[in-house]
Write a protein that holds these residues in place. Structure first.
Motif, PDB file in Angstrom:
ATOM      1  N   HIS A 106      -1.564   7.874  -4.061  1.00  0.00           N
ATOM      2  CA  HIS A 106      -2.488   7.036  -3.908  1.00  0.00           C
ATOM      3  C   HIS A 106      -4.031   7.261  -3.567  1.00  0.00           C
ATOM      4  O   HIS A 106      -3.998   7.248  -2.727  1.00  0.00           O
ATOM      5  CB  HIS A 106      -2.137   5.487  -3.058  1.00  0.00           C
ATOM      6  CG  HIS A 106      -2.515   4.250  -3.329  1.00  0.00           C
ATOM      7  ND1 HIS A 106      -3.524   3.584  -3.158  1.00  0.00           N
ATOM      8  CD2 HIS A 106      -1.979   2.913  -3.939  1.00  0.00           C
ATOM      9  CE1 HIS A 106      -3.342   2.458  -3.430  1.00  0.00           C
ATOM     10  NE2 HIS A 106      -2.369   2.402  -4.541  1.00  0.00           N
ATOM     11  N   ALA A 164       5.745   4.202  -4.533  1.00  0.00           N
ATOM     12  CA  ALA A 164       5.774   2.785  -5.119  1.00  0.00           C
ATOM     13  C   ALA A 164       6.903   2.670  -6.162  1.00  0.00           C
ATOM     14  O   ALA A 164       7.351   1.265  -6.366  1.00  0.00           O
ATOM     15  CB  ALA A 164       3.948   2.974  -5.953  1.00  0.00           C
ATOM     16  N   ARG A 180       0.537  -1.136   0.434  1.00  0.00           N
ATOM     17  CA  ARG A 180       0.172  -0.129  -0.350  1.00  0.00           C
ATOM     18  C   ARG A 180       0.666   1.313   0.372  1.00  0.00           C
ATOM     19  O   ARG A 180       0.682   2.209   1.001  1.00  0.00           O
ATOM     20  CB  ARG A 180      -0.628   0.111   1.471  1.00  0.00           C
ATOM     21  CG  ARG A 180      -1.776  -1.325   1.533  1.00  0.00           C
ATOM     22  CD  ARG A 180      -3.092  -1.020   2.664  1.00  0.00           C
ATOM     23  NE  ARG A 180      -2.647  -0.996   3.092  1.00  0.00           N
ATOM     24  CZ  ARG A 180      -2.324  -2.873   4.514  1.00  0.00           C
ATOM     25  NH1 ARG A 180      -2.558  -3.309   3.390  1.00  0.00           N
ATOM     26  NH2 ARG A 180      -1.541  -2.597   5.612  1.00  0.00           N
ATOM     27  N   HIS A 235      -2.246  -0.396  -8.741  1.00  0.00           N
ATOM     28  CA  HIS A 235      -2.213   0.661  -7.938  1.00  0.00           C
ATOM     29  C   HIS A 235      -3.101   1.911  -8.699  1.00  0.00           C
ATOM     30  O   HIS A 235      -2.566   1.980  -9.969  1.00  0.00           O
ATOM     31  CB  HIS A 235      -1.320   1.161  -7.347  1.00  0.00           C
ATOM     32  CG  HIS A 235      -0.937  -0.088  -6.328  1.00  0.00           C
ATOM     33  ND1 HIS A 235      -0.688   0.050  -5.178  1.00  0.00           N
ATOM     34  CD2 HIS A 235      -0.463  -0.804  -6.816  1.00  0.00           C
ATOM     35  CE1 HIS A 235      -0.450  -1.209  -4.612  1.00  0.00           C
ATOM     36  NE2 HIS A 235       0.527  -2.226  -5.581  1.00  0.00           N
TER      37      HIS A 235
END
Lengths: 356, 315
Positions: free
Chosen positions: A355, A231, A224, A346
Motif C-alpha cells: 500500500h 485489500a 488501511r 487505495h
C-alpha cells in the motif's frame, strides 16, 4: 486466563516449509481470528499452539510459560474441532464431563460444571442424548461445552462453523461472540471466512502462504489494508483493482488506465507521476456521477439483494463491482458514469503490492 | 396439444398379470428365488439330511432305519466323544483369546506409521494366503519328533538335552495345534481390526489428548469402545471358524495321540467315513449345533447396534 505469544515460529513437513517465521502477540482475554485462504498455514499454527503439531523452530508461550515441549494435555488449552470430534459412544453429559473425570474431579463439581455449561449453551434438555441424535448446531454447542467445563486458559477454534448451514452459521457466530464476552477467556479462532473474522474478532491476523500479511482490528484492515492481498481478501464484495500509471498535471492527479480512462486521485496521493500502480476502490465507494464528471462504465449484470444492489460494470477494460443502496433502474448494456470517493482510494505498488 | 390417454387395448388377463408382477411382495419373492434355491439345495438340504441321519443307523453301503435317540444315548456314555467336546472347547477358547490378543496388538502396531508399512501388512497376510493343508504340512515338519527345527534350535542353544515330543504327548499335541491355529488365524483378526482402527477419526484422539488423556486412557476410552462393533463381528466369525476347524487337525495329528486332539468335527468325520458309521458321525456333527447356536445367539445380542450407533431417533 493467559496471553499467547508466538515468536519466530516456523513449521516444515519434511522438506516442505509451510510456515515461515510468524510473530503474533495475543493479549489476555482477547478474541483473535486467524484468517486466510486454504493452505495458508492458519490451522497448522493453531495446532502448534494446541500442541498437536511440533514446532520446527521458534517458540510459543502461553501465560508466560514456554510450551514448546509441553504435551497438549498440560497446556491448559481447549479446542473445538471442525468436525466437532465428539465421542460418539458417550452421551452429551459424558462428553462434557470426560476431561474432568480424567482429572479425577469431585463428582459434585463435575455435575455442577457440566450443568452450568449446558445451561449457558441451551443443552440442558439434551444431556442424556448421544451425538448422533443431535443436529449440527447442537453438536457444535456440545463441542463448545466440552471446552467450557474445563475452564481453560485459552480456547482454540478450528473452523468450527464450516459444517453448518448459512443461517445457523450466522446464529452460532453471535453465540460464540456472546460466550466470549461472558467468559472473557483468551480465544484464538481459525476461519477462511473473512466475514466471520470481521464480525467476531477483536483483532484479525491475515495469513497467506505461511506468512502474516497484516495484523489489526477489523476496521483497520478494512480501511488501511497493508497490501493487495489483504485489500482483496477483506471485504465482500471484494475491492476493485485497476492497473494503470500515475499522471499529474499541476494540482490534478489521476491514474491513466486502459482505453484512455482516467481514474481520479487526490492531489496528495503518495505516488509520483509515471509510477506503475494498482488503483483500488471498494464497491461502496463508487458513486453514480452525472454525465461527463465520472469514469465511463458499461453495465453488465445487476444483482438486487433488496437492501442493496450490486452492479457489475466494465470499466477501463476491467470488471468492476459497485454497490448502491438506492435503487437505480439500470439495464444491461447501459452506459453510466461512476466517480470514486477520493478519500477512499487505495494505491498499491504494481510490483510489490504494498500500500502506498 | 393435449393428448388424451386411452386405456391400452390389452387383454384383461395380461393386465392382471402385469399388475400382479408389479406387486412388491411378488417381485421380491421372484428376485429372491435363485439365491434362495441355492441356499435350500446346498445348505438346508444337507443340514436337514445330516440331522435326519443322526437319528438312523445308516452305514456306508446300507440304508439305515430310524432308531430315535440311540446314537445320542450311546455318545452320552462315550468317553472319546466327551474328550472331543473338551478338546474343542479348549481349542476354541485358548486359540480365540490368543488370536485376539496378538491380533489386536499387531493391528495397533500396523496402525502406527512404520517404515515399509505396506510391505509389512502384506507379510502379515501371508499365513492366511497359504493353503491350510500346506501350512499344516509345514507345521507337521516343525513338530516332527526327529526333524523338528524347534527342538534342533533349542538343543543347539543348550536349552534342552532331548528332542521334544510335540505330537506324541497329549498336552504337547494340544498346545502345538493351538499354536498352529493361532498362527493361521492372526492375520484375519489383525487385518479386520486394523480396518476398524482406521475408521476412528484422528481428531478423536487429538480431542482426548487435549482433554488430558494419556496413551492408555486414549486406548481405553476411545479405541476400545470405537472398535467394539467390529470386534464382536470378528469374534463371532473367529469362534465359528475355530470351533468347526478340521483341516489343520486332520493334516497334523488326525486326532491322535490316543484321541487327545480330536475335535468334534474330526471325530465326526473319523466315525462316519473311515469308520463307516454314517449315523453316529452325523449325530456327533449335529451335537455341535447347540454350541454354534449358542455362540451365534451370544454374538447376535453382543452385535446389536449399540445405542450410540443408532440414528437420530429420540430415546
Amino acid at each position: 486466563m493467559a496471553g499467547v505469544v508466538v515468536r519466530d515460529v516456523e513449521k516444515a513437513f519434511g522438506s516442505v516449509k509451510v510456515i515461515h517465521g510468524i510473530n503474533v502477540d495475543i493479549a489476555d482475554g482477547e478474541f483473535v481470528v486467524l484468517v486466510g485462504p486454504s493452505g495458508c498455514g492458519k490451522s497448522t499454527l493453531l495446532r502448534m499452539i494446541a500442541g498437536l503439531e511440533e514446532i520446527t523452530s521458534g517458540s510459543i508461550w502461553i501465560g508466560g510459560r514456554q510450551v514448546n515441549n509441553v504435551p497438549p494435555k498440560d497446556r491448559d488449552v481447549a479446542m473445538v474441532f471442525q468436525n466437532y470430534a465428539l465421542y460418539p459412544h458417550m452421551t452429551v453429559y459424558d462428553n462434557m464431563a470426560f476431561s474432568l473425570k480424567l482429572r479425577k474431579a469431585d463428582k459434585a463439581v463435575i455435575d455442577e460444571r457440566v450443568r452450568k455449561a449446558a445451561e449457558i449453551l441451551n443443552l440442558s434438555d439434551y444431556l442424556q442424548r448421544y451425538p448422533r441424535q443431535l443436529s449440527g448446531g447442537q453438536r457444535q454447542r456440545v463441542a463448545m461445552g466440552r471446552a467450557i467445563v474445563r475452564d481453560p486458559q485459552v480456547f482454540l477454534f478450528d473452523e468450527p462453523l464450516s459444517n453448518l448451514d448459512a443461517k445457523l452459521r450466522v446464529q452460532m457466530r453471535t453465540e460464540i461472540k456472546a460466550l466470549h464476552q461472558r467468559l472473557k477467556t483468551t480465544t484464538i479462532y481459525v476461519t477462511h471466512d473473512q466475514i466471520e473474522a470481521m464480525t467476531m474478532a477483536d483483532r484479525i491476523v491475515v495469513m497467506h502462504d505461511g506468512v502474516v500479511e497484516q495484523i489489526g482490528t477489523p476496521l483497520e484492515l478494512y480501511d488501511r489494508p497493508a497490501n493487495l492481498f489483504v485489500a482483496g481478501f477483506i471485504g465482500s464484495p471484494a475491492m476493485n483493482f485497476i492497473a494503470g500509471t500515475v499522471s499529474r498535471n499541476g494540482s490534478d492527479a489521476w491514474v491513466e488506465a486502459g482505453q484512455g480512462v482516467r481514474l481520479p486521485l487526490p492531489a496528495d496521493a503518495p505516488a509520483e507521476a509515471g509510477r506503475q500502480v494498482i488503483y483500488g476502490i471498494r464497491p461502496e465507494h463508487l458513486m453514480l456521477a452525472n454525465g461527463s464528471d465520472g469514469v465511463p462504465a458499461r453495465v453488465e449484470v445487476v444483482e438486487p439483494t433488496g437492501a442493496e444492489t450490486q452492479v457489475f460494470v466494465e470499466m477501463a477494460g476491467t470488471q468492476v463491482t459497485a454497490v448502491f443502496t438506492e435503487r437505480h433502474p439500470f439495464r444491461s448494456g447501459e452506459r453510466i458514469a461512476l466517480s470514486p470517493r477520493l478519500d477512499c482510494v487505495h494505491l498499491f505498488d504494481a510490483e510489490t503490492g504494498r500500500h502506498l | 396439444m393435449a393428448t388424451v390417454l386411452k386405456p391400452q387395448s390389452v387383454s384383461p388377463r395380461l393386465a392382471t398379470l402385469s399388475r400382479i408382477l408389479d406387486h412388491p411382495t411378488v417381485l421380491s419373492v421372484i428376485f429372491m428365488l435363485p439365491a434362495a434355491s441355492i441356499l435350500l439345495l446346498f445348505l438346508t438340504y444337507p443340514l436337514g439330511l445330516g440331522i435326519w441321519m443322526g437319528f438312523t443307523d445308516v452305514r456306508i453301503g446300507r440304508p439305515g432305519v430310524f432308531i430315535g435317540l440311540e446314537n445320542y444315548i450311546s455318545l452320552w456314555y462315550d468317553g472319546v466323544f466327551w474328550l472331543s467336546v473338551f478338546n474343542t472347547l479348549l481349542y476354541t477358547t485358548v486359540a480365540t483369546v490368543l488370536k485376539f490378543g496378538l491380533g489386536l496388538w499387531l493391528a495397533l502396531l500396523l496402525n502406527h506409521s512404520l517404515p515399509f508399512k505396506a510391505f509389512i501388512r502384506a507379510i502379515v497376510l501371508l499365513p492366511y494366503i497359504i493353503p491350510t493343508v500346506l501350512s499344516a504340512i509345514a507345521f507337521w515338519w516343525i513338530y516332527d519328533a526327529q526333524f523338528s527345527i524347534i527342538s534342533w534350535s533349542l538343543e543347539r542353544l543348550g536349552l534342552i538335552d532331548r528332542y521334544i515330543d510335540f505330537l506324541g504327548d497329549p498336552w504337547n499335541a494340544r498346545w502345538s495345534l493351538i499354536a498352529a491355529n493361532v498362527w493361521r488365524g492372526i492375520p484375519f483378526v489383525a487385518i479386520c481390526l486394523l480396518a476398524g482402527l482406521q475408521t476412528i477419526s484422528p481428531s478423536l484422539y487429538e480431542a482426548a489428548a487435549l482433554d488430558g488423556a494419556n496413551a492408555w486412557q486414549r486406548f481405553r476410552h476411545v479405541t476400545v469402545p470405537m472398535l467394539m462393533p467390529i470386534l464382536s463381528i470378528v469374534l463371532t466369525f473367529s469362534v465359528l471358524f475355530t470351533f468347526t476347524d478340521f483341516q489343520l487337525i486332520y493334516a497334523i495329528t488326525r486326532g491322535g495321540p490316543m484321541n487327545a486332539t480330536h475335535l468334534m468335527a474330526t471325530l465326526a468325520f473319523q466315525r462316519a467315513i473311515p469308520g463307516g458309521q454314517l449315523g453316529e458321525g452325523a449325530a456327533i456333527a449335529t451335537a455341535m449345533i447347540p454350541f454354534l447356536v449358542f455362540a451365534t445367539v451370544f454374538s447376535y445380542y453382543g452385535l446389536q447396534r449399540r445405542k450410540w450407533q443408532q440414528g437420530a431417533a429420540d430415546d
